[in-house]
Design a protein around this motif. Structure first.
Motif, PDB file in Angstrom:
ATOM      1  N   UNK A  50       4.353   0.980  -3.165  1.00  0.00           N
ATOM      2  CA  UNK A  50       4.113  -0.178  -2.333  1.00  0.00           C
ATOM      3  C   UNK A  50       5.143  -0.285  -1.216  1.00  0.00           C
ATOM      4  N   UNK A  51       4.695  -0.755  -0.088  1.00  0.00           N
ATOM      5  CA  UNK A  51       5.620  -1.064   0.991  1.00  0.00           C
ATOM      6  C   UNK A  51       5.237  -2.418   1.568  1.00  0.00           C
ATOM      7  N   UNK A  52       5.950  -2.845   2.584  1.00  0.00           N
ATOM      8  CA  UNK A  52       5.723  -4.176   3.127  1.00  0.00           C
ATOM      9  C   UNK A  52       4.467  -4.256   3.986  1.00  0.00           C
ATOM     10  N   UNK A  53       3.815  -3.114   4.231  1.00  0.00           N
ATOM     11  CA  UNK A  53       2.673  -3.133   5.114  1.00  0.00           C
ATOM     12  C   UNK A  53       1.363  -3.446   4.412  1.00  0.00           C
ATOM     13  N   UNK A  54       1.317  -3.310   3.113  1.00  0.00           N
ATOM     14  CA  UNK A  54       0.123  -3.565   2.310  1.00  0.00           C
ATOM     15  C   UNK A  54      -1.087  -2.786   2.832  1.00  0.00           C
ATOM     16  N   UNK A  55      -0.855  -1.580   3.317  1.00  0.00           N
ATOM     17  CA  UNK A  55      -1.932  -0.713   3.796  1.00  0.00           C
ATOM     18  C   UNK A  55      -1.887   0.597   3.020  1.00  0.00           C
ATOM     19  N   UNK A  56      -3.027   0.981   2.452  1.00  0.00           N
ATOM     20  CA  UNK A  56      -3.117   2.249   1.737  1.00  0.00           C
ATOM     21  C   UNK A  56      -3.619   3.301   2.718  1.00  0.00           C
ATOM     22  N   UNK A  57      -2.936   4.433   2.784  1.00  0.00           N
ATOM     23  CA  UNK A  57      -3.264   5.457   3.768  1.00  0.00           C
ATOM     24  C   UNK A  57      -3.448   6.818   3.096  1.00  0.00           C
ATOM     25  N   UNK A  58      -4.385   7.537   3.602  1.00  0.00           N
ATOM     26  CA  UNK A  58      -4.556   8.903   3.117  1.00  0.00           C
ATOM     27  C   UNK A  58      -5.283   9.697   4.211  1.00  0.00           C
ATOM     28  N   UNK A  59      -4.856  10.927   4.436  1.00  0.00           N
ATOM     29  CA  UNK A  59      -5.457  11.782   5.461  1.00  0.00           C
ATOM     30  C   UNK A  59      -6.171  12.957   4.818  1.00  0.00           C
ATOM     31  N   UNK A  60      -7.278  13.357   5.435  1.00  0.00           N
ATOM     32  CA  UNK A  60      -8.028  14.518   4.976  1.00  0.00           C
ATOM     33  C   UNK A  60      -8.210  15.493   6.130  1.00  0.00           C
ATOM     34  N   UNK A  61      -8.135  16.764   5.804  1.00  0.00           N
ATOM     35  CA  UNK A  61      -8.629  17.785   6.703  1.00  0.00           C
ATOM     36  C   UNK A  61     -10.054  18.058   6.275  1.00  0.00           C
ATOM     37  N   UNK A  62     -11.022  17.801   7.149  1.00  0.00           N
ATOM     38  CA  UNK A  62     -12.432  17.937   6.793  1.00  0.00           C
ATOM     39  C   UNK A  62     -13.076  19.038   7.635  1.00  0.00           C
ATOM     40  N   UNK A  63     -13.720  19.965   6.952  1.00  0.00           N
ATOM     41  CA  UNK A  63     -14.460  21.019   7.654  1.00  0.00           C
ATOM     42  C   UNK A  63     -15.903  20.571   7.793  1.00  0.00           C
ATOM     43  N   UNK A  64     -16.352  20.433   9.045  1.00  0.00           N
ATOM     44  CA  UNK A  64     -17.691  19.919   9.343  1.00  0.00           C
ATOM     45  C   UNK A  64     -18.566  21.073   9.844  1.00  0.00           C
ATOM     46  N   UNK A  65     -19.749  21.173   9.268  1.00  0.00           N
ATOM     47  CA  UNK A  65     -20.689  22.236   9.671  1.00  0.00           C
ATOM     48  C   UNK A  65     -21.794  21.639  10.520  1.00  0.00           C
ATOM     49  N   UNK A  81      -7.084  -1.643   3.688  1.00  0.00           N
ATOM     50  CA  UNK A  81      -6.273  -2.819   3.400  1.00  0.00           C
ATOM     51  C   UNK A  81      -7.169  -3.921   2.868  1.00  0.00           C
ATOM     52  N   UNK A  82      -6.635  -4.688   1.963  1.00  0.00           N
ATOM     53  CA  UNK A  82      -7.390  -5.802   1.395  1.00  0.00           C
ATOM     54  C   UNK A  82      -6.959  -7.127   2.020  1.00  0.00           C
ATOM     55  N   UNK A  83      -5.828  -7.102   2.723  1.00  0.00           N
ATOM     56  CA  UNK A  83      -5.339  -8.300   3.395  1.00  0.00           C
ATOM     57  C   UNK A  83      -5.564  -8.179   4.885  1.00  0.00           C
ATOM     58  N   UNK A  84      -5.679  -9.326   5.557  1.00  0.00           N
ATOM     59  CA  UNK A  84      -5.804  -9.318   7.007  1.00  0.00           C
ATOM     60  C   UNK A  84      -4.508  -8.778   7.589  1.00  0.00           C
ATOM     61  N   UNK A  85      -4.622  -7.697   8.325  1.00  0.00           N
ATOM     62  CA  UNK A  85      -3.445  -6.947   8.742  1.00  0.00           C
ATOM     63  C   UNK A  85      -3.357  -6.868  10.265  1.00  0.00           C
ATOM     64  N   UNK A  86      -2.160  -6.980  10.793  1.00  0.00           N
ATOM     65  CA  UNK A  86      -1.967  -6.861  12.228  1.00  0.00           C
ATOM     66  C   UNK A  86      -2.308  -5.448  12.698  1.00  0.00           C
ATOM     67  N   UNK A  87      -2.941  -5.376  13.861  1.00  0.00           N
ATOM     68  CA  UNK A  87      -3.318  -4.057  14.384  1.00  0.00           C
ATOM     69  C   UNK A  87      -2.089  -3.205  14.669  1.00  0.00           C
TER      70      UNK A  87
END
Length: 312
Positions: A50-65, A81-87
């Motif tokens: 957990x951090x103070x941003x309350x945003x869960x992040x994950x990146x994918x490398x996606x191969x698109x055909x 995010x489940x909370x209203x978050x600043x942009x």
């Protein structure tokens, strides 16, 4: 009805997306493309703590055909995010993403699509899923197609997909609706927000969806996942209490500011009345033949003040 773990919880969503086939199914539906392979990007991007941003992040490398059989690697930057978050919080992560040399191939960046799964509504936008696609235009506003897409242009811009989870209301009109139906919060168990109730028969003819339902059923039965969901509840409750306290303090501060402004206005009005009274007295004494120096001495005021009042 089948009990499945609620994927709005970070631990459940992470558990779901750890399965490569499920990740391909969800990303294919969101991108409206045929994703044939996915790879979770370096571990540093995953917000397991957990951090103070309350945003869960994950990146994918996606191969698109594509339909012609050609394949392209794109980056899918997913933030939930489940909370209203600043942009600003999302923009800060985009900055980190763009500055990472691992996301470059030669002199150009890998094309990026940002996906935002939001637990709150965005303004008055009613569409549950919003596609924000960049285009290139000339000075006259005409769409430029020759030479596009271009690697340099693609390196500097990105498309976005915004999902408003509260706008999902169970209607299934297309493939994406069907995939996102597992996030529909109208299906929450009345006594346990950790659980969604789904009719598994609705997905029996779809192997990919059946796999998703099965994995979420496993998550609901996993003791460690249930414990982590409880921890998330405590975390968000703490944030809500903090935000409530901050809102209350802001309200009190605003009220005090208004009170001080009213007092300043009252004092200014009194000062104006006193000045007008003093000016009236000065004029009366001056008409009686007294000099400014004499008037100043009699009223206990500075002679320059008296002279100024006489000029008004």
């Amino acid at each position: 009805m089948t009990n499945i773990a609620n994927p709005v919880y970070d631990v459940v969503f992470k558990y779901l997306m750890d399965d490569a086939r499920i990740a391909r199914t969800i990303l294919s539906a969101l991108l409206k493309k045929n994703v044939v392979a996915v790879e979770m990007r370096p571990h540093e991007y995953v917000n397991e703590q957990r951090d103070t941003l309350s945003v869960f992040r994950i990146d994918f490398g996606a191969t698109v055909r594509s339909d012609d059989g050609t394949e392209q690697l794109i980056l899918v930057e997913l933030q939930k995010t489940w909370l209203e978050t600043e942009t600003l919080r999302f923009r800060q992560y985009l900055g980190v993403h763009y500055s990472n040399p691992k996301n470059m191939v030669g002199d150009h960046a890998i094309p990026t699509v940002a996906v935002y799964l939001l637990g709150h509504r965005v303004g008055d936008i009613e569409e549950p899923v919003l596609y924000v696609n960049h285009q290139s235009y000339d000075y006259e506003g005409r769409l430029v197609t020759k030479g596009m897409p271009d690697a340099f242009v693609e390196s500097l811009t990105h498309d976005s997909i915004i999902v408003q989870i509260p706008r999902l209301h169970g209607q299934i009109n297309n493939r994406l609706d069907k995939v996102l139906s597992i996030f529909d919060q109208t299906r929450r168990d009345r006594d346990n927000e950790h659980i969604l109730l789904v009719d598994e028969r609705l997905y029996s003819d779809d192997q990919d969806m059946s796999l998703i339902i099965h994995r979420l059923t496993m998550a609901a039965a996993d003791a460690q996942v249930r414990h982590s969901m409880n921890v998330e509840d405590e975390y968000f409750s703490a944030i809500e209490r903090r935000d409530t306290e901050l809102m209350l303090k802001d309200k009190q501060l605003a009220e005090k500011t208004v009170q001080l402004a009213e007092k300043d206005e009252q004092l200014a009005e009194k000062d104006g009345q006193l000045r007008e009274l003093l000016r009236s007295s000065v004029l009366t004494l001056h008409k009686a033949g007294l000099s400014p120096e004499t008037i100043a001495a009699s009223l206990g005021e500075d002679v320059d003040v008296i002279k100024t009042l006489l000029k008004e």
